[in-house]
Design a protein around this motif. Structure first.
Motif, short mmCIF file in Angstrom:
data_model
loop_
_atom_site.label_atom_id
_atom_site.label_comp_id
_atom_site.label_asym_id
_atom_site.label_seq_id
_atom_site.Cartn_x
_atom_site.Cartn_y
_atom_site.Cartn_z
N LEU A 21 0.81 -1.21 0.00
CA LEU A 21 0.00 0.00 0.00
C LEU A 21 0.85 1.27 0.00
CD1 LEU A 21 -2.73 -1.07 2.60
CD2 LEU A 21 -2.84 -1.20 0.10
N THR A 22 2.19 1.07 -0.04
CA THR A 22 3.09 2.23 0.01
C THR A 22 4.11 2.18 -1.13
OG1 THR A 22 4.54 1.07 1.56
CG2 THR A 22 2.82 2.49 2.50
N PRO A 23 3.66 2.27 -2.36
CA PRO A 23 4.61 2.23 -3.49
C PRO A 23 5.59 3.39 -3.43
CG PRO A 23 2.45 2.98 -4.21
CD PRO A 23 2.28 2.49 -2.81
N ASN A 24 6.87 3.07 -3.59
CA ASN A 24 7.94 4.06 -3.58
C ASN A 24 7.96 4.89 -2.30
OD1 ASN A 24 8.71 3.31 -6.26
ND2 ASN A 24 7.01 4.55 -7.04
N GLY A 25 7.44 4.27 -1.20
CA GLY A 25 7.48 4.94 0.09
C GLY A 25 6.34 5.89 0.36
N PHE A 26 5.40 6.00 -0.57
CA PHE A 26 4.26 6.90 -0.41
C PHE A 26 2.98 6.07 -0.25
CE2 PHE A 26 7.38 9.41 -2.69
CZ PHE A 26 7.30 10.65 -2.07
N GLY A 27 2.01 6.63 0.49
CA GLY A 27 0.71 5.99 0.53
C GLY A 27 0.09 6.00 -0.85
N GLN A 28 -0.39 4.84 -1.30
CA GLN A 28 -0.84 4.76 -2.70
C GLN A 28 -2.01 5.71 -2.98
OE1 GLN A 28 -2.07 0.72 -3.54
NE2 GLN A 28 -4.11 1.02 -2.70
N GLN A 29 -1.99 6.26 -4.17
CA GLN A 29 -3.08 7.08 -4.68
C GLN A 29 -3.51 6.46 -6.01
OE1 GLN A 29 -2.46 11.45 -4.36
NE2 GLN A 29 -0.54 10.93 -3.33
N LEU A 30 -4.66 5.81 -6.01
CA LEU A 30 -5.08 5.05 -7.18
C LEU A 30 -5.67 5.92 -8.27
CD1 LEU A 30 -6.59 1.85 -5.51
CD2 LEU A 30 -4.33 2.15 -6.55
N ASN A 31 -5.96 7.18 -7.96
CA ASN A 31 -6.40 8.11 -9.00
C ASN A 31 -7.60 7.54 -9.76
OD1 ASN A 31 -6.01 10.60 -10.19
ND2 ASN A 31 -4.63 9.83 -11.78
N LEU A 32 -8.59 7.09 -9.00
CA LEU A 32 -9.74 6.40 -9.58
C LEU A 32 -10.70 7.36 -10.27
CD1 LEU A 32 -10.26 4.23 -6.45
CD2 LEU A 32 -10.15 3.21 -8.72
N THR A 33 -11.30 6.87 -11.35
CA THR A 33 -12.38 7.58 -12.00
C THR A 33 -13.71 7.01 -11.52
OG1 THR A 33 -12.55 6.08 -13.90
CG2 THR A 33 -10.94 7.89 -14.05
N ALA A 34 -14.78 7.74 -11.70
CA ALA A 34 -16.10 7.25 -11.32
C ALA A 34 -16.45 5.98 -12.09
CB ALA A 34 -17.15 8.33 -11.58
N THR A 35 -16.04 5.91 -13.34
CA THR A 35 -16.30 4.71 -14.16
C THR A 35 -15.60 3.49 -13.57
OG1 THR A 35 -16.55 6.04 -16.16
CG2 THR A 35 -16.04 3.71 -16.46
N GLU A 36 -14.37 3.68 -13.12
CA GLU A 36 -13.62 2.55 -12.52
C GLU A 36 -14.25 2.12 -11.20
OE1 GLU A 36 -9.08 3.19 -14.16
OE2 GLU A 36 -9.77 4.41 -12.45
N VAL A 37 -14.64 3.07 -10.39
CA VAL A 37 -15.28 2.73 -9.11
C VAL A 37 -16.56 1.93 -9.36
CG1 VAL A 37 -16.48 3.67 -7.10
CG2 VAL A 37 -14.33 4.69 -7.86
N ASN A 38 -17.38 2.36 -10.27
CA ASN A 38 -18.63 1.67 -10.55
C ASN A 38 -18.39 0.28 -11.13
OD1 ASN A 38 -20.19 3.82 -9.65
ND2 ASN A 38 -20.28 4.80 -11.67
#
Length: 393
Positions: free
Chosen positions: A351-368
């Protein structure tokens, strides 16, 4: 027909009738307490099928180990699971917190015990047998399901036979059960002796819980029609197949932990087709507690994602060990933006890629699409099958 023949025929008929009545009443004769208590629910001469249930060929995981499911053992386990006599004040059973209508989970954030409320949300029990992880409880403190089975009984808050804080011990419970007629009969029926021990309780309860399975979902229909999960499922909508692909494919992150392409990587911790938790998983970023102050970073277990929601799409109760997520959008949003809490020394590195908390940058289409796929993991039979229902009603 002569008089002699008539008399002979009459005697034969009486004999057959007597044998028939004896056969019909044999359960009553041998197990009167079981028959009287569970009339219409349990027939010891016609047991429900727990031991030989079918499962898909692609389901390969099994943590049964040295306690194989038997129809007799699981039947006893079913009675124990639903019996409020297993609590110190006769008000709580295992089924009070693990409810069939909710995929054997609880709709309450904290379940009610005999001495207050639980410190973590009750976990769903669906497909506990088919798990790569053999440890149980949110913090995996029980090495096996057998060990887990009696721990709530011995918990002061939950069922009250802790042997501390004025509680009786497990020996107190055993003496109590030893005085109940149907348990004398059931333990003799299963184990050949009326003697009750904690180990026998554990074995029977674990057999019943492991028997609870769900493989009649839309996902299973689709999976049976293809060679592997990466192929498009012919019974899925385009949205559901998109959600499946997002679930399976790993994400691609930039140097700051922001997803730039790829999927969402859910399968990295919840691999199909069992959708259970990876044994190497660490804390998922939820560190809250239900009672008191402080943080809880030890939660590394999770139930299967199967039957996370009902067939109408509504959740089978709140999610996470804190129960503070009430929708799938809440859960996806949590994983979409992981916060690295300063004191969380047990956060899963995935959950911490490259030492950062992941940000999946999700779109509404992907969430649905992801939600649409998760809904395909829900079956129907497990909610209504009488063999998993209360034998006391």
């Amino acid at each position: 027909m002569t008089k002699t023949n008539l008399v002979g025929a009459f005697l034969i008929a009486i004999s057959l009738l007597s044998c028939s009545n004896h056969d019909n009443n044999s359960t009553t004769d041998l197990y009167p307490n079981v028959t009287a208590t569970f009339s219409g629910k349990i027939d010891l001469y016609n047991l429900s099928n727990y031991a030989n249930q079918s499962k898909p060929a692609y389901i390969t995981k099994d943590n049964t180990a040295g306690n194989p499911i038997t129809d007799k053992g699981a039947t006893l386990g079913r009675v124990l699971f639903y019996d409020k006599n297993l609590s110190s004040n006769n008000t709580i059973s295992c089924a009070s917190c693990h409810i069939q209508a909710n995929a054997f989970g609880d709709t309450e954030i904290a379940s009610t015990g005999v001495n207050g409320t639980t410190t973590r949300h009750a976990m769903r029990l669906i497909n506990s047998r088919f798990a790569n992880e053999t440890k149980f409880f949110w913090d995996e403190r029980a090495a096996t399901l057998e060990t887990q089975a009696s721990e709530p009984i011995k918990n002061h808050i939950e069922m009250g036979f802790s042997g501390t804080s004025g509680d009786g011990s497990i020996s107190t419970l055993i003496a109590k059960l030893q005085g109940i007629g149907y348990y004398k009969e059931l333990f003799k029926y299963v184990y050949g002796s009326e003697e009750i021990t904690e180990n026998k309780l554990q074995l029977a309860l674990a057999q019943f819980v492991r028997s609870i399975q769900s493989f009649d979902s839309k996902y299973d229909t689709g999976r049976a029609a293809v060679q592997n999960d990466n192929q498009a499922f012919p019974n899925f909508t385009a949205q559901e197949n998109q959600g499946k692909n997002l679930f399976l494919a790993p994400p691609v992150f930039d140097a700051n932990g922001i997803r730039t392409s790829g999927g969402l990587g859910c399968a990295g911790c919840h691999a199909p087709p069992e959708f259970d938790i990876d044994p190497n998983t660490k804390n998922n970023g939820v560190i809250g507690i239900l009672n008191g102050t402080g943080i809880d970073i030890s939660n590394t277990k999770a139930p299967s994602l199967r039957d996370l929601v009902k067939s109408d799409g509504t959740p089978n109760g709140p999610m996470m060990h804190t129960g503070n997520f009430t929708t799938l959008q809440n859960v996806i949003g949590h994983y979409g933006n992981i916060n690295i809490a300063p004191r969380n020394t047990n956060l899963d590195p995935r959950l911490t890629p490259n030492g950062f908390g992941q940000q999946l940058n999700l779109t509404a289409t992907e969430v649905n699409a992801l939600i649409a796929f998760i809904k395909t993991l829900t079956g129907t039979n497990v909610y209504t099958d009488p063999k998993w229902s209360s034998p006391f009603k």
